[in-house]
Scaffold this active site. Structure first.
Site, short mmCIF file in Angstrom:
data_model
loop_
_atom_site.label_atom_id
_atom_site.label_comp_id
_atom_site.label_asym_id
_atom_site.label_seq_id
_atom_site.Cartn_x
_atom_site.Cartn_y
_atom_site.Cartn_z
N ASP A 1 -16.82 -11.98 -22.89
CA ASP A 1 -15.63 -12.59 -22.29
C ASP A 1 -14.98 -11.62 -21.31
O ASP A 1 -13.77 -11.66 -21.09
CB ASP A 1 -14.64 -12.97 -23.41
CG ASP A 1 -13.56 -13.92 -22.91
OD1 ASP A 1 -12.48 -13.99 -23.57
OD2 ASP A 1 -13.76 -14.58 -21.87
N LYS B 1 -17.09 -11.83 -15.33
CA LYS B 1 -18.20 -12.80 -15.43
C LYS B 1 -19.48 -12.30 -14.75
O LYS B 1 -20.57 -12.64 -15.17
CB LYS B 1 -17.77 -14.14 -14.85
CG LYS B 1 -16.45 -14.64 -15.44
CD LYS B 1 -16.36 -14.53 -16.97
CE LYS B 1 -14.94 -14.58 -17.46
NZ LYS B 1 -14.80 -14.15 -18.87
N ASP C 1 -18.16 -16.95 -23.06
CA ASP C 1 -17.05 -17.80 -22.64
C ASP C 1 -17.17 -18.06 -21.14
O ASP C 1 -17.81 -17.30 -20.41
CB ASP C 1 -15.71 -17.11 -22.95
CG ASP C 1 -14.52 -18.05 -22.73
OD1 ASP C 1 -13.41 -17.55 -22.47
OD2 ASP C 1 -14.71 -19.29 -22.80
N ASN C 2 -16.54 -19.14 -20.66
CA ASN C 2 -16.35 -19.40 -19.23
C ASN C 2 -17.61 -19.61 -18.42
O ASN C 2 -17.65 -19.26 -17.23
CB ASN C 2 -15.57 -18.24 -18.57
CG ASN C 2 -14.34 -17.87 -19.33
OD1 ASN C 2 -14.23 -16.74 -19.84
ND2 ASN C 2 -13.41 -18.79 -19.43
N GLU D 1 -9.09 -22.86 -21.32
CA GLU D 1 -7.97 -22.68 -22.26
C GLU D 1 -6.67 -23.27 -21.70
O GLU D 1 -6.33 -23.07 -20.55
CB GLU D 1 -7.77 -21.20 -22.62
CG GLU D 1 -7.72 -20.23 -21.47
CD GLU D 1 -9.08 -19.65 -21.12
OE1 GLU D 1 -10.09 -20.31 -21.37
OE2 GLU D 1 -9.13 -18.57 -20.56
C1 LIG Z 1 -17.52 -4.43 -16.97
N1 LIG Z 1 -17.25 -3.79 -18.22
C2 LIG Z 1 -16.10 -3.93 -18.91
N2 LIG Z 1 -15.91 -3.12 -19.97
C3 LIG Z 1 -14.79 -3.23 -20.70
N3 LIG Z 1 -13.78 -4.09 -20.44
C4 LIG Z 1 -13.95 -4.91 -19.39
C5 LIG Z 1 -15.10 -4.89 -18.58
N4 LIG Z 1 -14.98 -5.83 -17.64
C6 LIG Z 1 -13.77 -6.42 -17.83
N5 LIG Z 1 -13.15 -5.86 -18.89
C7 LIG Z 1 -11.88 -6.26 -19.45
O1 LIG Z 1 -12.08 -7.57 -19.97
C8 LIG Z 1 -11.02 -8.44 -19.58
C9 LIG Z 1 -11.50 -9.30 -18.47
C10 LIG Z 1 -11.71 -10.59 -18.65
C11 LIG Z 1 -12.23 -11.42 -17.52
N6 LIG Z 1 -11.97 -12.83 -17.83
C12 LIG Z 1 -11.74 -13.66 -16.83
O2 LIG Z 1 -11.79 -13.33 -15.64
C13 LIG Z 1 -11.36 -15.06 -17.18
C14 LIG Z 1 -10.79 -15.85 -16.19
C15 LIG Z 1 -10.40 -17.16 -16.49
C16 LIG Z 1 -9.81 -17.97 -15.43
C17 LIG Z 1 -10.18 -19.31 -15.28
C18 LIG Z 1 -9.63 -20.09 -14.26
C19 LIG Z 1 -8.69 -19.55 -13.40
F1 LIG Z 1 -8.14 -20.31 -12.44
C20 LIG Z 1 -8.31 -18.21 -13.55
C21 LIG Z 1 -8.87 -17.43 -14.55
C22 LIG Z 1 -10.55 -17.67 -17.78
C23 LIG Z 1 -11.12 -16.86 -18.78
O3 LIG Z 1 -11.28 -17.33 -20.04
C24 LIG Z 1 -11.53 -15.56 -18.49
O4 LIG Z 1 -12.12 -14.84 -19.50
C25 LIG Z 1 -9.94 -7.49 -19.14
F2 LIG Z 1 -9.08 -8.08 -18.27
C26 LIG Z 1 -10.73 -6.39 -18.47
O5 LIG Z 1 -9.97 -5.20 -18.39
MG LIG Z 2 -12.62 -16.11 -21.17
#
Ligand SMILES: CNc1ncnc2c1ncn2[C@@H]1O[C@H](/C=C/CNC(=O)c2cc(-c3ccc(F)cc3)cc(O)c2O)[C@H](F)[C@H]1O
Ligand SMILES: [Mg+2]
Length: 214
Positions: free
Chosen positions: A141, A144, A169-170, A199
């Site tokens: 999650d 992406k 997810d997503n 969600e």
């Molecule tokens: C790459 N390695 C990483 N290692 C550790 N933590 C990480 C890493 N990469 C990110 N993180 C960490 O994981 C999280 C990132 C979550 C990203 N999730 C989403 O973008 C996401 C976006 C939407 C969404 C849908 C529609 C819309 F209009 C707007 C948004 C819905 C969803 O359910 C999501 O999960 C955190 F923020 C980041 O620091």
């Molecule tokens: Mg998500």
């Protein structure tokens, strides 16, 4: 109050949720994000799908990539069998600090190990650092476009065994097209799509469950 959305979510949990009651923490966050301000938690609808997979698999070793505020970490931890652990990775220190407090408020800190750092650095170190052989269940999650490279890295690092399950997810919104193509096209995975909604909205989204065949 609270300058960031995660801080406002934590404030709401401390105000409304019962300390030590994981379910009330999950419900409080869902209520807040549905009625006050949207946030990217897996949410109640997709969360129910995740719950059913966690209950079916009963993982002894589980990994989550992308903790954010700790919503799914709390949701998952509340369903884990005794002596099992969820390792969750979060590289944003602000989010990690909030998640630690949400996890503690829910009273599941003895089931959750939160690693602050990037998955790419930590996946190759997991076996040694945690005395792990493999993960029974992985919840993806995080960013992406990192689902696919991190899945390949987990394969290369021998963290997946025959029967390990990936839950992503997503896969529709925002979407993870390269990941979907990989798990659906590879003879090494048996993949299944669970249709749901983004969600707190009526937008289509879904969860992909993929069994690693070795
Ligand atoms: C790459 N390695 C990483 N290692 C550790 N933590 C990480 C890493 N990469 C990110 N993180 C960490 O994981 C999280 C990132 C979550 C990203 N999730 C989403 O973008 C996401 C976006 C939407 C969404 C849908 C529609 C819309 F209009 C707007 C948004 C819905 C969803 O359910 C999501 O999960 C955190 F923020 C980041 O620091
Ligand atoms: Mg998500």
């Amino acid at each position: 109050y609270g300058s960031t959305r995660p801080e406002r979510i934590l404030a709401e949990v401390k105000r409304k949720a019962t300390r030590g009651d994981a379910r009330s923490v999950v419900d409080t966050i869902d209520q807040y994000c549905r009625h006050q301000e949207w946030a990217m938690n897996v949410g109640d609808e997709k969360g129910t799908i995740l719950d059913s997979i966690v209950c079916e698999v009963k993982p002894m070793a589980m990994l989550e990539l992308g903790t954010y505020c700790g919503y799914s970490a709390v949701r998952i931890a509340s369903l884990l069998p005794p002596n099992s652990r969820l390792i969750t990775m979060e590289f944003n220190p602000v989010f990690a600090a909030i998640a630690r407090q949400v996890i503690a408020w829910a009273g599941v800190e003895d089931k959750v190990v939160l690693i602050e750092g990037p998955s790419g650095d930590w996946i190759p170190k997991m076996k040694k650092e945690f005395g792990l052989t493999s993960f029974d269940l992985v919840f993806l999650d995080h960013w992406k476009d990192c689902y696919l490279p991190d899945t390949k890295l987990m394969e290369e690092c021998g963290l997946l065994r025959t029967g390990s399950i990936l839950v992503a997810d997503n896969v529709i919104c925002p979407g993870a097209p390269d990941y979907l193509e990989y798990v659906r096209g590879s003879p090494r995975y048996e993949s299944k799509y669970f249709r749901s909604h983004l969600e707190y909205t009526r937008v289509e989204d879904g969860i992909e469950k993929s069994v690693f065949l070795g």
